[in-house]
Design an enzyme around this catalytic site. Structure first.
Site, mmCIF file in Angstrom:
data_model
loop_
_atom_site.group_PDB
_atom_site.id
_atom_site.type_symbol
_atom_site.label_atom_id
_atom_site.label_comp_id
_atom_site.label_asym_id
_atom_site.label_seq_id
_atom_site.Cartn_x
_atom_site.Cartn_y
_atom_site.Cartn_z
ATOM 1 N N GLU A 1 0.827 -1.118 0.047
ATOM 2 C CA GLU A 1 0.022 0.063 0.027
ATOM 3 C C GLU A 1 0.858 1.204 0.091
ATOM 4 O OE1 GLU A 1 -4.124 -1.577 1.931
ATOM 5 O OE2 GLU A 1 -2.596 -0.700 3.192
ATOM 6 N N GLU B 1 -5.135 -8.440 -0.576
ATOM 7 C CA GLU B 1 -5.797 -8.438 0.545
ATOM 8 C C GLU B 1 -7.380 -8.097 0.172
ATOM 9 O OE1 GLU B 1 -4.479 -5.546 3.235
ATOM 10 O OE2 GLU B 1 -2.391 -6.015 2.994
#
Length: 485
Positions: free
Chosen positions: A191, A384
């Site tokens: 991220e 995810e």
């Protein structure tokens, strides 16, 4: 569209689970490991002056000096450091094809700038990767997952310091050289957009130590882009059988209405959110970024050759986290504002939400896969996805039909994206496949896993592992290649 033959995942589809070292390993002072930025947070930041992802300098210093590790949940994790063989055995029972995990930088280089790597740390991860291989599980490894060595934040100012490009290169080359034979799929930064939203966790920037947080964050992000590109180029030249990808938060948003002002707001935010992946795929900064720098005075300092490095080190695939979607409008309504992970927007009245207010949007995952493939034309990987919620443990198991419903609905959309839309999806790894310490609050009660870990928010419990109902359901999904969905 109905299907006479059930849709299935291909034999090479990487289905399994994911977690991060900083939320599971614990053993923060064993095996030569040093502290990381995540190790500064107490449970719900009790007694600290920051928020879920940020601390003032005085509290970072206090945490660094505090030896009472029990007060800092991520320093203890779920004791994966000592229980990894048992946990991998449980993943194998579920039939995992892949496990996405991360390496703790401070377990390899305790301070981040050490002259030589920590041999005990290198041996620890080699044992894990070999065990995964022995159990038929492909390791997908994130090089940096929110765990910058704390020394680099305190002494260097985090990624805003150019020296971190060199230090990261050394770290990344060290682990690529050490594990290229057992790890074939790598992700550079988890991220990476977090550097702009939560700069202490994402980049080791302590906000009250810089004059302009936004400018420092862009400087840090530029350094991360350069470092990642150099590492990718090194890997491509040295180990051509490896594939390396980027990873960002999929901040899926919809315009609240078809009112042109809402649609314009949606377009601008969507382009801004996509920019960090654009750089790593296309090898250049998009207009939305360079215009922001000019408009806000936040342009980073670049050295000669930086843009050439970024252009030469583009990724082989795109991975992302997907948990929720929200709505954007030109007219902000404070009563309707909500957040999920790094996503901020307004609530969508057509969607349900979790106890933590994250809106549940399975179709949004298919939407995201289509949107991203149209933009990037590269294989996609759902790194995810999962449901963080409250579980009731009866002493033996958890009857978590709600988690089964969540994962089923999202995996169905992945199948539809593959078979009806022709999207090349590499895999799906369920976040927090075993209960772990929550990233934002350091809680245990926000549980994602198929495996229950007997530990509460205060760190009390046996740490014994118990399969939930979803454990057996996911096992059957994998065994059927998704046919039972």
């Amino acid at each position: 569209m109905s299907h006479a033959v059930p849709l299935t995942f291909s034999q090479g589809f990487l289905i399994g689970g994911s977690f991060a070292a900083n939320q599971v390993e614990g053993a923060c002072r064993e095996g030569g490991r040093g502290l990381s930025v995540w190790d500064c947070f107490r449970l719900n930041n009790r007694g600290q002056g920051g928020d879920a992802f940020t601390l003032p300098y005085r509290d970072v210093l206090a945490a660094a000096a505090d030896k009472n590790d029990a007060d800092y949940p991520k320093r203890c994790g779920i004791d994966f450091y000592h229980r990894w063989r048992e946990d991998i055995g449980l993943f194998a029972q579920m039939g995992f094809c892949a496990l996405r995990l991360s390496i703790s930088w401070s377990r390899i280089f305790p301070h981040g700038d050490d002259a030589e790597p920590n041999a005990e740390g290198l041996a620890f991860y080699r044992s894990i990767f070999e065990c995964l291989r022995e159990n038929g599980i492909e390791p997908v490894v994130t090089i940096s997952h929110f765990d910058l060595p704390l020394h680099l934040a305190l002494e260097y100012g985090g990624w805003a310091n150019r020296d971190l490009v060199r230090l990261f290169e050394y770290y990344a080359r060290t682990i690529l050289d050490a594990y290229h034979d057992v790890v074939k799929t790598w992700i550079t930064f988890n991220e990476i957009d977090a550097t702009l939203h939560i700069p202490f966790v994402g980049a080791g920037i302590i906000p009250d130590q810089v004059a302009n947080v936004k400018a420092a964050s862009w400087q840090a992000l530029h350094h991360q882009f350069v470092a990642a590109a150099r590492v990718i180029r090194y890997a491509h030249m040295t180990y051509p059988d490896l594939r390396l990808g980027c990873m960002a938060t999929k901040n899926l948003k919809y315009p609240k209405t078809c009112k042109p002002e809402d649609c314009l707001k949606f377009l601008r935010e969507t382009e801004e959110d996509a920019a960090v992946t654009d750089v790593q795929v296309f090898g250049r900064y998009p207009h939305v970024v360079t215009w922001e720098w000019q408009h806000e005075g936040t342009a980073p300092v670049m050295e000669p050759g930086d843009l050439d490095d970024i252009a030469a080190g583009t990724v082989d695939f795109v991975s992302f986290s997907y948990y929720a979607s929200l709505v954007v409008s030109a007219q902000k309504d404070p009563a309707e504002m909500a957040s999920a992970n790094l996503l901020v927007g307004q609530k969508n009245p057509y969607l349900d939400q979790t106890p933590w207010g994250w809106q549940i949007d399975p179709v949004g995952l298919r939407y995201s896969l289509n949107e991203m493939y149209a933009r990037y034309n590269l294989p996609l990987f759902v790194a995810e996805n999962g449901l963080g919620t409250l579980d009731e443990f009866d002493g033996h198991t958890v009857e978590d039909d709600y988690r089964i419903d969540y994962v089923r609905s999202h995996l169905r959309q992945v199948l539809l994206a593959i078979h009806e839309d022709g999207i090349p999806v590499m895999g799906y790894t369920h976040w927090g496949c075993i209960d772990c310490v929550a990233g934002s609050t350091s809680q245990m009660k926000k549980r994602y896993g198929f495996i229950y870990v007997d530990q509460d928010d205060e760190g009390r419990g046996t740490l014994d592992r118990f399969p939930k109902k979803s454990f057996y359901w996911y096992r059957d999904v994998i065994a059927s290649r998704g046919a039972i969905l």
